[in-house]
Design a protein around this motif. Structure first.
Motif, PDB file in Angstrom:
ATOM      1  N   UNK A 143     -22.284  -9.956   6.874  1.00 40.22           N
ATOM      2  CA  UNK A 143     -22.360  -8.573   6.421  1.00 40.22           C
ATOM      3  C   UNK A 143     -21.855  -7.590   7.476  1.00 40.22           C
ATOM      4  N   UNK A 144     -21.419  -8.113   8.620  1.00 44.30           N
ATOM      5  CA  UNK A 144     -20.893  -7.246   9.684  1.00 44.30           C
ATOM      6  C   UNK A 144     -19.380  -7.065   9.608  1.00 44.30           C
ATOM      7  N   UNK A 145     -18.698  -7.888   8.784  1.00 45.07           N
ATOM      8  CA  UNK A 145     -17.234  -7.918   8.840  1.00 45.07           C
ATOM      9  C   UNK A 145     -16.612  -7.836   7.454  1.00 45.07           C
ATOM     10  N   UNK A 146     -15.404  -7.259   7.381  1.00 40.80           N
ATOM     11  CA  UNK A 146     -14.650  -7.201   6.133  1.00 40.80           C
ATOM     12  C   UNK A 146     -13.436  -8.134   6.211  1.00 40.80           C
ATOM     13  N   UNK A 147     -12.791  -8.441   5.084  1.00 38.23           N
ATOM     14  CA  UNK A 147     -11.717  -9.437   5.083  1.00 38.23           C
ATOM     15  C   UNK A 147     -10.510  -9.090   5.949  1.00 38.23           C
ATOM     16  N   UNK A 148     -10.235  -7.796   6.147  1.00 36.31           N
ATOM     17  CA  UNK A 148      -9.091  -7.427   6.973  1.00 36.31           C
ATOM     18  C   UNK A 148      -9.397  -7.636   8.452  1.00 36.31           C
ATOM     19  N   UNK A 149     -10.642  -7.441   8.847  1.00 30.75           N
ATOM     20  CA  UNK A 149     -11.031  -7.744  10.219  1.00 30.75           C
ATOM     21  C   UNK A 149     -10.915  -9.241  10.494  1.00 30.75           C
ATOM     22  N   UNK A 150     -11.266 -10.044   9.482  1.00 33.08           N
ATOM     23  CA  UNK A 150     -11.123 -11.494   9.628  1.00 33.08           C
ATOM     24  C   UNK A 150      -9.654 -11.880   9.720  1.00 33.08           C
ATOM     25  N   UNK A 151      -8.801 -11.194   8.939  1.00 36.07           N
ATOM     26  CA  UNK A 151      -7.376 -11.528   8.905  1.00 36.07           C
ATOM     27  C   UNK A 151      -6.991 -12.377   7.716  1.00 36.07           C
ATOM     28  N   UNK A 152      -7.722 -12.209   6.595  1.00 35.75           N
ATOM     29  CA  UNK A 152      -7.488 -13.041   5.411  1.00 35.75           C
ATOM     30  C   UNK A 152      -6.536 -12.355   4.426  1.00 35.75           C
ATOM     31  N   UNK A 153      -5.397 -11.906   4.915  1.00 35.38           N
ATOM     32  CA  UNK A 153      -4.427 -11.203   4.072  1.00 35.38           C
ATOM     33  C   UNK A 153      -3.962 -12.066   2.905  1.00 35.38           C
ATOM     34  N   UNK A 154      -3.856 -13.385   3.134  1.00 39.10           N
ATOM     35  CA  UNK A 154      -3.343 -14.270   2.089  1.00 39.10           C
ATOM     36  C   UNK A 154      -4.287 -14.355   0.894  1.00 39.10           C
ATOM     37  N   UNK A 155      -5.516 -13.899   1.056  1.00 41.00           N
ATOM     38  CA  UNK A 155      -6.518 -13.993  -0.014  1.00 41.00           C
ATOM     39  C   UNK A 155      -6.783 -12.653  -0.683  1.00 41.00           C
ATOM     40  N   UNK A 156      -5.936 -11.652  -0.383  1.00 43.52           N
ATOM     41  CA  UNK A 156      -6.171 -10.301  -0.892  1.00 43.52           C
ATOM     42  C   UNK A 156      -4.942  -9.799  -1.647  1.00 43.52           C
ATOM     43  N   UNK A 157      -5.162  -9.277  -2.848  1.00 45.04           N
ATOM     44  CA  UNK A 157      -4.098  -8.614  -3.604  1.00 45.04           C
ATOM     45  C   UNK A 157      -4.303  -7.105  -3.508  1.00 45.04           C
ATOM     46  N   UNK A 158      -3.228  -6.398  -3.143  1.00 48.45           N
ATOM     47  CA  UNK A 158      -3.305  -4.939  -3.081  1.00 48.45           C
ATOM     48  C   UNK A 158      -2.691  -4.292  -4.317  1.00 48.45           C
ATOM     49  N   UNK A 159      -2.284  -5.126  -5.273  1.00 49.00           N
ATOM     50  CA  UNK A 159      -1.638  -4.614  -6.476  1.00 49.00           C
ATOM     51  C   UNK A 159      -2.517  -4.709  -7.716  1.00 49.00           C
ATOM     52  N   UNK A 160      -3.651  -5.384  -7.598  1.00 47.27           N
ATOM     53  CA  UNK A 160      -4.529  -5.540  -8.747  1.00 47.27           C
ATOM     54  C   UNK A 160      -5.367  -4.283  -8.953  1.00 47.27           C
ATOM     55  N   UNK A 161      -6.095  -4.233 -10.044  1.00 46.75           N
ATOM     56  CA  UNK A 161      -6.941  -3.086 -10.325  1.00 46.75           C
ATOM     57  C   UNK A 161      -8.235  -3.132  -9.537  1.00 46.75           C
ATOM     58  N   UNK A 162      -9.206  -2.400 -10.021  1.00 44.28           N
ATOM     59  CA  UNK A 162     -10.480  -2.276  -9.312  1.00 44.28           C
ATOM     60  C   UNK A 162     -11.240  -3.599  -9.286  1.00 44.28           C
ATOM     61  N   UNK A 163     -11.956  -3.810  -8.190  1.00 37.51           N
ATOM     62  CA  UNK A 163     -12.861  -4.944  -8.047  1.00 37.51           C
ATOM     63  C   UNK A 163     -13.921  -4.559  -7.035  1.00 37.51           C
ATOM     64  N   UNK A 164     -14.949  -5.355  -6.940  1.00 38.58           N
ATOM     65  CA  UNK A 164     -16.020  -5.067  -5.992  1.00 38.58           C
ATOM     66  C   UNK A 164     -15.454  -4.967  -4.574  1.00 38.58           C
ATOM     67  N   UNK A 165     -15.706  -3.853  -3.898  1.00 35.40           N
ATOM     68  CA  UNK A 165     -15.245  -3.662  -2.529  1.00 35.40           C
ATOM     69  C   UNK A 165     -13.817  -3.180  -2.389  1.00 35.40           C
ATOM     70  N   UNK A 166     -13.108  -2.986  -3.515  1.00 38.92           N
ATOM     71  CA  UNK A 166     -11.673  -2.666  -3.473  1.00 38.92           C
ATOM     72  C   UNK A 166     -11.378  -1.359  -2.750  1.00 38.92           C
ATOM     73  N   UNK A 167     -12.200  -0.367  -2.980  1.00 40.33           N
ATOM     74  CA  UNK A 167     -11.922   0.959  -2.413  1.00 40.33           C
ATOM     75  C   UNK A 167     -11.910   0.923  -0.887  1.00 40.33           C
ATOM     76  N   UNK A 168     -12.870   0.227  -0.313  1.00 40.47           N
ATOM     77  CA  UNK A 168     -12.942   0.124   1.157  1.00 40.47           C
ATOM     78  C   UNK A 168     -11.745  -0.634   1.707  1.00 40.47           C
ATOM     79  N   UNK A 169     -11.404  -1.755   1.089  1.00 42.84           N
ATOM     80  CA  UNK A 169     -10.286  -2.567   1.575  1.00 42.84           C
ATOM     81  C   UNK A 169      -8.974  -1.805   1.459  1.00 42.84           C
TER      82      UNK A 169
END
Length: 327
Positions: A216-242
């Motif tokens: 709960x201390x870290x987000x996916x971009x801090x981890x470096x998991x770019x390959x697991x993230x779509x920036x073109x999809x619609x809304x999802x849980x946590x999308x706004x922060x990412x």
């Protein structure tokens, strides 16, 4: 998990992941079957990757995150004709079933089934894995994108991707054929890699683990998991922060590998001069010395930075499983 040097058997298996082929039994990991008509839309809305663009025979890595984009688990997903099969971390299986169930509303056509006990999972790793996969009847997926998969005789799903940065494949199979297939893979020349060996490689390659790098201390971009993230999809849980972190390049810390000159312990503070810049999240010993994973404040620096980790001196190095380059 491991804090001491590997024995000869695991050292040979790790060598095989680069110069041959190794196999690891990951059956203690969790497997969740998501079925019914709304399965793709549901997973699309609950995690970071784009499920609605996937077809049967394809797959992806995705991150389950909280409403504030904090990490829960890194999940491998395989889209079947009538379901999506999720491979989840062993210490997140029960939590994720309960967590996902909370988001199934009355009108949703989604069914969650824990199929861990009736299935098994193997990872085949190394440059020689293609030859093994061909002998198992899945040569058609060699060279295809991560997550692509097919089902061969016996109901064995064979997917591209070893689960680590090493080249390889993941098998999900009925538990009834587990021993037969395991022996077949060994007879084809694979060297057995233990759970301890897997954990060692996980740390060296930088695959994040729940309760260590995924908390709960870290987000996916801090981890470096770019390959697991779509920036073109619609809304999802946590999308706004990412999305905001990506748009404004606001990542304040990154996960790195750390070469150490002496032993350290998980939780040790990482300092640069008088300043606290991070903490050690995982640790192992190698034939060449000591190695850990840790988060470092982005303003402190990256590869090549010299830091203090507890009583040890450390140098920041890149790790192949993650990336810290903005797309």
């Amino acid at each position: 998990m491991p804090t001491s040097a590997l024995d000869g058997k695991d050292a040979a298996a790790i060598q095989a992941t680069t110069a041959g082929v190794a196999v690891c039994d990951r059956s203690f990991w969790g497997r969740i079957r998501v079925s019914d008509d709304d399965r793709l839309r549901f997973l699309h809305n609950q995690s970071t990757n784009d499920f609605q663009s996937l077809k049967p025979g394809q797959g992806c890595e995705t991150v389950m995150v909280t409403s504030t984009a904090r990490t829960i688990d890194l999940v491998s997903a395989y889209v079947l004709d009538d379901a999506v099969l999720l491979l989840v971390s062993p210490n997140r299986r029960e939590f994720l079933i309960q967590w996902l169930d909370r988001y199934i509303f009355f009108a949703d056509k989604v069914q969650l089934t824990d199929v861990t006990a009736e299935t098994a999972t193997f990872s085949i790793l190394g440059a020689g894995s293609d030859a093994v996969i061909e002998k198992l009847g899945a040569g058609a997926i060699i060279g295809q994108p991560y997550g692509n998969h097919l089902t061969v005789d016996g109901g064995i799903i064979i997917a591209v991707g070893s689960g680590l940065a090493s080249p390889g494949y993941t098998l999900i199979l009925p538990v009834s054929v587990k021993e037969t297939v395991w022996q077949q893979i060994l007879e084809l020349g694979a060297v057995e890699l233990s759970d301890r060996g897997w954990e060692h490689l996980r740390i060296l390659q930088g695959r994040p683990s729940p309760e260590a790098e995924l908390t709960d201390d870290f987000n996916p971009l801090e981890v470096g998991l770019w390959q697991a993230i779509s920036f073109n999809k619609g809304c999802y849980i946590g999308q706004e922060t990412i999305a905001r972190l990506n748009t404004y390049k606001g990542v304040k810390q990154y996960l790195w590998g750390i070469k150490l000159n002496s032993p350290a312990a998980v939780g040790d503070t990482i300092t640069l001069g008088e300043d606290k810049v991070g903490k050690l999240t995982s640790y192992t010993e190698t034939a060449d010395g000591y190695f850990g994973l840790g988060y470092i404040k982005s303003k402190a620096g990256g590869v090549g930075l010299k830091v203090q980790v507890g009583n040890a001196e450390g140098e920041i190095v890149s790790i192949p499983f993650v990336s810290h380059e903005y797309p």
